[in-house]
Enzyme design. Structure first.
Site, PDB file in Angstrom:
ATOM      1  N   GLU A 147       0.819  -1.218   0.000  1.00 36.81           N
ATOM      2  CA  GLU A 147       0.000   0.000   0.000  1.00 36.81           C
ATOM      3  C   GLU A 147       0.853   1.269   0.000  1.00 36.81           C
ATOM      4  OE1 GLU A 147      -3.019  -0.319  -0.825  1.00 36.81           O
ATOM      5  OE2 GLU A 147      -3.076  -2.477  -0.477  1.00 36.81           O
ATOM      6  N   HIS A 150       1.844   2.109  -3.423  1.00 39.79           N
ATOM      7  CA  HIS A 150       0.790   2.856  -4.130  1.00 39.79           C
ATOM      8  C   HIS A 150       0.918   4.355  -3.870  1.00 39.79           C
ATOM      9  CE1 HIS A 150      -1.837   0.025  -6.110  1.00 39.79           C
ATOM     10  NE2 HIS A 150      -1.923  -0.736  -5.028  1.00 39.79           N
TER      11      HIS A 150
END
Length: 181
Positions: A147, A150
């Site tokens: 994450e 990202h």
């Protein structure tokens, strides 16, 4: 005084190769009801999508926000009390390499082994702007790294060796042709 009932929204998840997924996210500076509502909508989206992690950029918001909800070992269910809301994360430590099969809500139906750190610790802020530190290992550590990538405009497919990357691109083209037929 009676308050209006709050309704949660399911947000649209951007799919690869959407260019916004490559954008670097900026730090959150305001911790208010708007942020809280967005976090709640992210959670609703995560659960609806049957995912374990979601970064704000995946739903079109370029801020350093991510959520993770790992299913429990004993029953493989996700519980809201296990939800991690991580804002403005920075790595403090990263230790021991491991390979882990990953998938991504923005790259549906594609899974591949990726090298990650098995243990990490991060500093971050919670939904109220309080400073927190989290030490993670195994699946949670891998999810955090995925994450945070990202937030930096990096997708897990970017970490594939060249031959596996070509395989991915070939599968993607095939899926596009099938969906247009």
């Amino acid at each position: 005084m009676k308050y209006p009932e709050m309704t949660l929204a399911t947000l649209a998840i951007l799919k690869y190769p959407n260019a916004l997924l490559r954008k670097k996210s900026i730090p959150v500076e305001i911790f208010d009801d708007n942020l809280h509502n967005f976090l709640d909508d992210m959670y609703e989206t995560l659960i609806e999508s049957k995912g374990v992690g979601l970064a704000a950029i995946q739903v079109g918001r370029a801020e350093r926000i991510l959520i993770i909800n790992i299913p429990r070992e004993e029953d493989k269910q996700q519980y809201k009390e296990d939800l991690l809301e991580i804002i403005n994360p920075t790595f403090l430590t990263q230790e021991e390499c491991v390979e882990w099969e990953e998938g991504c809500l923005s790259v549906p139906d594609f899974y591949e082994s990726i090298k990650r750190f098995d243990k990490v610790s991060i500093a971050y802020k919670d939904r109220y702007g309080n400073d927190r530190i989290l030490k993670a290992q195994g699946f949670l550590a891998v999810a955090i790294q995925h994450e945070i990538d990202h937030l930096n405009g990096v997708l897990f497919v970017d970490k594939l060796p060249i031959l596996k990357r070509k395989k991915f691109e070939k599968e993607l083209k095939k899926l596009k042709k099938e969906s247009q037929a």
